[in-house]
Design an enzyme around this catalytic site. Structure first.
Site, mmCIF file in Angstrom:
data_model
loop_
_atom_site.group_PDB
_atom_site.id
_atom_site.type_symbol
_atom_site.label_atom_id
_atom_site.label_comp_id
_atom_site.label_asym_id
_atom_site.label_seq_id
_atom_site.Cartn_x
_atom_site.Cartn_y
_atom_site.Cartn_z
ATOM 1 N N HIS A 1 0.719 -0.939 0.237
ATOM 2 C CA HIS A 1 -0.012 -0.071 -0.090
ATOM 3 C C HIS A 1 0.882 1.176 -0.174
ATOM 4 O O HIS A 1 0.790 2.142 -0.729
ATOM 5 C CB HIS A 1 -0.798 -0.002 1.324
ATOM 6 C CG HIS A 1 -1.910 1.029 1.245
ATOM 7 N ND1 HIS A 1 -3.003 1.290 0.947
ATOM 8 C CD2 HIS A 1 -1.459 2.480 1.780
ATOM 9 C CE1 HIS A 1 -3.601 2.391 1.183
ATOM 10 N NE2 HIS A 1 -2.603 3.078 1.554
ATOM 11 N N GLU A 2 1.564 1.333 1.093
ATOM 12 C CA GLU A 2 2.698 2.647 1.112
ATOM 13 C C GLU A 2 3.714 2.553 0.013
ATOM 14 O O GLU A 2 3.868 3.748 -0.476
ATOM 15 C CB GLU A 2 3.506 2.538 2.208
ATOM 16 C CG GLU A 2 2.640 2.508 3.688
ATOM 17 C CD GLU A 2 1.379 3.795 3.676
ATOM 18 O OE1 GLU A 2 1.723 4.777 3.155
ATOM 19 O OE2 GLU A 2 0.542 3.373 4.127
ATOM 20 N N GLU B 1 -4.585 8.061 -2.679
ATOM 21 C CA GLU B 1 -5.243 6.680 -2.291
ATOM 22 C C GLU B 1 -5.228 5.619 -3.640
ATOM 23 O O GLU B 1 -5.260 4.573 -3.466
ATOM 24 C CB GLU B 1 -6.506 6.974 -1.594
ATOM 25 C CG GLU B 1 -6.814 5.900 -0.375
ATOM 26 C CD GLU B 1 -5.529 5.647 0.469
ATOM 27 O OE1 GLU B 1 -4.655 6.368 0.734
ATOM 28 O OE2 GLU B 1 -5.622 4.567 1.164
ATOM 29 N N HIS C 1 1.832 4.464 -2.885
ATOM 30 C CA HIS C 1 2.113 5.953 -2.467
ATOM 31 C C HIS C 1 3.332 6.345 -2.742
ATOM 32 O O HIS C 1 3.582 7.682 -3.560
ATOM 33 C CB HIS C 1 1.858 6.373 -1.021
ATOM 34 C CG HIS C 1 0.240 6.402 -0.591
ATOM 35 N ND1 HIS C 1 -0.540 7.252 -1.186
ATOM 36 C CD2 HIS C 1 -0.317 5.401 0.401
ATOM 37 C CE1 HIS C 1 -1.701 6.790 -0.480
ATOM 38 N NE2 HIS C 1 -1.635 5.892 0.484
HETATM 39 ZN ZN ZN Z 1 -3.063 5.000 2.024
#
Ligand code: ZN
Length: 504
Positions: free
Chosen positions: A268-269, A298, A272
């Site tokens: 997830h990170e 996101e 980003h």
């Molecule tokens: Zn996030």
């Protein structure tokens, strides 16, 4: 442009220095959440406040306003997509917004949230909403004042939402959520009837945390995260921050008894982080060197975490590697039960632990309650009951206490209302983008099944990452997909994936 007007040169010089202050504040904040000893907290709060206050004063100065005014007319003639025209267009919008909020109001919200955060930590630990209530009253009042200062046409919430998702309107979010609600609530009820509480037990076998860390780093490297221009550290709550386009920091947390925490957190990170590393180098120190919005940011993390990281294709490559790394825990596990376990759907109390199907219902509930609070349709002291009633309606469960209910999230104590919808918007954007990527890249899922993400990353960089903040989300979605944001792709995706998993 043949030669830059001197006003543009001067504007860039000033914006560069302001961006330096923001990036320096990011270093201090990253350190606070990773390595700073607890004793450093008081001094760090002062340092951060000084940097943020100074950046705000410099940015809202009359001089910046005069430079922008001088550039307004000429910039309207420049190529809309150019760095220069975008810089003037976006900075004018930021400036006008920043000037509308009185500095005293910003300072008051900062002061109130510091106390509110402390009260919230205590209230949550004791599951006692009454401790947090007086602070929430002040935060709602201040947010109403901020919305009035910023101005809005239709709904008070529009002004607050705009801070996180530029030019998104409450009515549009409400319409998207109504569609999601109509489709998702029945699916959740169908699944809840056949859910097996132990279907993810195989993920709860103890695993060496160093090996978990190494596995995550290998996946990050495969995704294309550049470790010469970034690194990963540990923190209590995972996050991503950037000190420049060439220095992007990820954090993750490790649970020795549940490896998905670290792995999916890392992926997830990583999503980003790839966005931050993929910004065009020419945007560095301009203020356009950031994501288009929280929702678009996101979309990148969710695309990697859910659409790729929880797909069959991804695990057809990585499952044998996971078994190799953790032979004791994974040797006897078959692919199908594993795939089901990482995609297990269960109505649960806590948003951050929610699966792909139930997640958006948690967000909807918050969006509706925030509007009710701001438009005074609910008395704040009745908020826990209102929360629980919606939990029952959407998810069929009622939290046994407020720590597992209305007190679970940090956002309100931080003074932030209007933030939550960006998580769901991120989900919707992610599927819409990914569907377009699949149409543009032939054999994309086969590439993913080989652990090859290079073409996808190239596509994301070209279509999304490089633009930074040049476009508002509505412009970007139209530019990338040829369509406006809609819930249809997302609903189709959920129905297909979970329909197959749960034979709906
Ligand atoms: Zn996030």
């Amino acid at each position: 442009m043949e030669s830059e007007p001197k006003e543009l040169q001067e504007l860039k010089r000033r914006l560069g220095e302001i961006r330096d202050l923001h990036r320096a504040a990011a270093v201090l904040s990253w350190d606070q959440q990773t390595y700073m000893p607890p004793g450093g907290a008081a001094a760090r709060a002062e340092q951060l406040a000084t940097l943020q206050r100074t950046a705000h004063i410099w940015f809202t100065s009359d001089e910046v306003g005069q430079l922008l005014e001088a550039l307004r007319a000429p910039a309207a003639e420049w190529d809309y997509d150019s760095d220069e025209a975008s810089l003037v267009r976006v900075t004018l919008r930021d400036y006008e917004k920043a000037r509308r909020i009185p500095p005293a109001l910003i300072a008051e919200l900062a002061r109130v949230s510091t106390l509110a955060y402390e009260a919230w930590v205590k209230a949550k630990a004791m599951a006692d909403f009454a401790l947090f209530l007086p602070h929430l009253e002040k935060i709602v009042d201040l947010n109403i004042q901020i919305a009035e200062a910023l101005g809005y046409q239709e709904r008070l919430y529009d002004a607050l939402l705009d801070q996180y998702e530029p030019q998104m309107k409450t009515a549009q979010v409400a319409a998207l959520f109504d569609q999601l609600k109509a489709e998702l609530v029945p699916i959740v009820k169908d699944i809840a009837r056949q859910t097996d509480p132990d279907d993810d037990a195989l993920l709860r076998r103890p695993m060496d945390v160093q090996k978990q860390w190494d596995f995550g780093l290998a996946v990050l490297r495969d995704m294309g995260f550049d470790f010469n221009r970034g690194r990963q550290d540990r923190s209590v709550h995972p996050f991503t921050t950037a000190f420049s386009i060439d220095d992007v920091r990820l954090t993750t947390r490790l649970d020795p008894n549940y490896f998905p925490t670290a792995l999916f957190g890392t992926i997830h990170e990583g999503g980003h982080g790839l966005y931050e590393q993929g910004l065009a180098p020419t945007l560095e120190r301009t203020g356009l060197d950031d994501g288009a919005s929280l929702g678009i940011h996101e979309s990148q993390s969710r695309l990697w975490e859910n659409l790729i990281g929880r797909s069959r294709a991804f695990w057809s490559h990585y499952f044998p590697r996971l078994q190799q790394m953790f032979p004791e825990q994974m040797r006897d596990v078959e692919f199908e039960p594993f795939y089901r376990a990482i995609n297990s759907v269960k109505p649960s109390f806590i948003r951050v632990e929610a699966d792909e199907v139930t997640y958006n219902l948690h967000i909807m509930l918050r969006f509706e309650l925030e509007n009710d609070m701001l438009e005074r349709r609910v008395r704040l002291r009745d908020l826990p009951e209102a929360w629980n009633a919606k939990m029952e309606e959407y998810l069929g469960i009622v939290p046994p206490n407020d720590a597992l209910g209305v007190l679970q999230d940090v956002h309100w104590s931080g003074g932030m209302l209007g933030y939550f919808p960006t998580y769901s918007l991120g989900n919707l954007y992610s599927v819409q983008f990914f569907e377009k990527a699949k149409r543009d890249i032939s054999g994309l899922m086969d590439q993913i099944a080989r652990g090859d993400f290079s073409e996808l990353l190239k596509w994301l960089r070209q279509n999304i990452h490089q633009h930074g903040r040049k476009y508002i989300p509505a412009e970007l979605v139209l530019k990338v997909t040829g369509n406006e944001l809609a819930a249809t792709d997302y609903i189709r995706y959920i129905k297909q994936k979970f329909g197959e998993l749960y034979s709906l």
